[in-house]
Design a protein around this motif. Sequence first.
Motif, mmCIF file in Angstrom:
data_model
loop_
_atom_site.group_PDB
_atom_site.id
_atom_site.type_symbol
_atom_site.label_atom_id
_atom_site.label_comp_id
_atom_site.label_asym_id
_atom_site.label_seq_id
_atom_site.Cartn_x
_atom_site.Cartn_y
_atom_site.Cartn_z
ATOM 1 N N LEU A 10 0.835 -1.205 0.000
ATOM 2 C CA LEU A 10 0.000 0.000 0.000
ATOM 3 C C LEU A 10 0.869 1.255 0.000
ATOM 4 C CD1 LEU A 10 -2.854 1.172 0.096
ATOM 5 C CD2 LEU A 10 -2.765 0.989 2.588
ATOM 6 N N VAL A 11 1.919 1.260 0.807
ATOM 7 C CA VAL A 11 2.836 2.410 0.852
ATOM 8 C C VAL A 11 3.546 2.556 -0.495
ATOM 9 C CG1 VAL A 11 4.874 3.391 1.972
ATOM 10 C CG2 VAL A 11 3.162 2.195 3.339
ATOM 11 N N GLN A 12 3.960 1.448 -1.077
ATOM 12 C CA GLN A 12 4.646 1.494 -2.367
ATOM 13 C C GLN A 12 3.716 1.985 -3.479
ATOM 14 O OE1 GLN A 12 6.041 -2.531 -2.584
ATOM 15 N NE2 GLN A 12 7.861 -2.086 -1.363
ATOM 16 N N THR A 13 2.469 1.565 -3.438
ATOM 17 C CA THR A 13 1.503 2.026 -4.439
ATOM 18 C C THR A 13 1.257 3.525 -4.289
ATOM 19 O OG1 THR A 13 0.453 -0.148 -4.485
ATOM 20 C CG2 THR A 13 -0.815 1.690 -5.378
ATOM 21 N N GLN A 14 1.152 4.001 -3.053
ATOM 22 C CA GLN A 14 0.968 5.442 -2.837
ATOM 23 C C GLN A 14 2.188 6.218 -3.325
ATOM 24 O OE1 GLN A 14 -1.832 7.256 -1.498
ATOM 25 N NE2 GLN A 14 -0.624 8.850 -2.464
ATOM 26 N N ALA A 15 3.381 5.701 -3.080
ATOM 27 C CA ALA A 15 4.599 6.369 -3.544
ATOM 28 C C ALA A 15 4.653 6.396 -5.076
ATOM 29 C CB ALA A 15 5.835 5.681 -2.974
ATOM 30 N N ALA A 16 4.229 5.304 -5.703
ATOM 31 C CA ALA A 16 4.177 5.267 -7.168
ATOM 32 C C ALA A 16 3.158 6.266 -7.687
ATOM 33 C CB ALA A 16 3.846 3.857 -7.647
ATOM 34 N N TRP A 17 2.025 6.389 -6.996
ATOM 35 C CA TRP A 17 0.997 7.369 -7.377
ATOM 36 C C TRP A 17 1.575 8.776 -7.295
ATOM 37 C CZ3 TRP A 17 -1.515 11.683 -5.917
ATOM 38 C CH2 TRP A 17 -2.740 11.973 -6.515
ATOM 39 N N ASN A 18 2.280 9.077 -6.197
ATOM 40 C CA ASN A 18 2.890 10.405 -6.031
ATOM 41 C C ASN A 18 3.876 10.707 -7.153
ATOM 42 O OD1 ASN A 18 1.451 10.593 -3.664
ATOM 43 N ND2 ASN A 18 3.220 10.280 -2.328
ATOM 44 N N ALA A 19 4.747 9.737 -7.461
ATOM 45 C CA ALA A 19 5.748 9.940 -8.507
ATOM 46 C C ALA A 19 5.093 10.131 -9.872
ATOM 47 C CB ALA A 19 6.709 8.753 -8.542
ATOM 48 N N THR A 20 4.047 9.369 -10.146
ATOM 49 C CA THR A 20 3.341 9.489 -11.421
ATOM 50 C C THR A 20 2.644 10.835 -11.521
ATOM 51 O OG1 THR A 20 3.013 7.098 -11.465
ATOM 52 C CG2 THR A 20 1.637 8.405 -12.929
ATOM 53 N N TYR A 21 2.030 11.265 -10.441
ATOM 54 C CA TYR A 21 1.365 12.568 -10.418
ATOM 55 C C TYR A 21 2.368 13.688 -10.672
ATOM 56 C CZ TYR A 21 -1.700 16.347 -8.924
ATOM 57 O OH TYR A 21 -2.450 17.485 -8.888
ATOM 58 N N GLN A 22 3.534 13.602 -10.031
ATOM 59 C CA GLN A 22 4.571 14.621 -10.236
ATOM 60 C C GLN A 22 5.061 14.624 -11.679
ATOM 61 O OE1 GLN A 22 7.457 13.662 -7.235
ATOM 62 N NE2 GLN A 22 6.322 14.705 -5.625
ATOM 63 N N ALA A 23 5.227 13.443 -12.246
ATOM 64 C CA ALA A 23 5.662 13.359 -13.642
ATOM 65 C C ALA A 23 4.607 13.948 -14.574
ATOM 66 C CB ALA A 23 5.949 11.904 -14.018
ATOM 67 N N LEU A 24 3.351 13.705 -14.269
ATOM 68 C CA LEU A 24 2.266 14.241 -15.088
ATOM 69 C C LEU A 24 2.191 15.760 -14.980
ATOM 70 C CD1 LEU A 24 -0.027 13.420 -16.969
ATOM 71 C CD2 LEU A 24 -1.483 13.137 -14.971
ATOM 72 N N ALA A 25 2.529 16.286 -13.808
ATOM 73 C CA ALA A 25 2.484 17.732 -13.595
ATOM 74 C C ALA A 25 3.658 18.461 -14.247
ATOM 75 C CB ALA A 25 2.463 18.038 -12.102
ATOM 76 N N ALA A 26 4.688 17.722 -14.629
ATOM 77 C CA ALA A 26 5.856 18.339 -15.259
ATOM 78 C C ALA A 26 5.453 18.945 -16.605
ATOM 79 C CB ALA A 26 6.959 17.309 -15.450
ATOM 80 N N HIS A 27 6.048 20.048 -16.919
ATOM 81 C CA HIS A 27 5.726 20.744 -18.171
ATOM 82 C C HIS A 27 6.307 20.015 -19.378
ATOM 83 C CE1 HIS A 27 4.094 24.250 -16.203
ATOM 84 N NE2 HIS A 27 5.076 24.157 -15.319
#
Length: 101
Positions: A10-27
Amino acid sequence: MDATDFPDDLVQTQAAWNATYQALAAHHRRDTTTLRRRLLRLSVRLWWHPYWDTARSVSAARTELRQLARTRGQRGRHEGPLGSRQEPGCDKGCAYCCAAR
């Protein structure tokens, strides 16, 4: 609630979600469709994880999980494919980059 109560997946999935969200937010990203699909899959895994059936206060636990994953994600992990986070020494398939597969 103690942070050790959260299952590792669960912690790893949340961390992956955070990283994916940050990558998506990148210009100026070209792979936004892939990232949006990954974010959706990870969101479903997070929402329906069996852990939430046992949590006392689900909203408080979700907040603590996000904070825990954010803190762990800032501890010097290297970048993986599509901006995902990988464990040190990972060579193709840690929970951060593979959680979305």
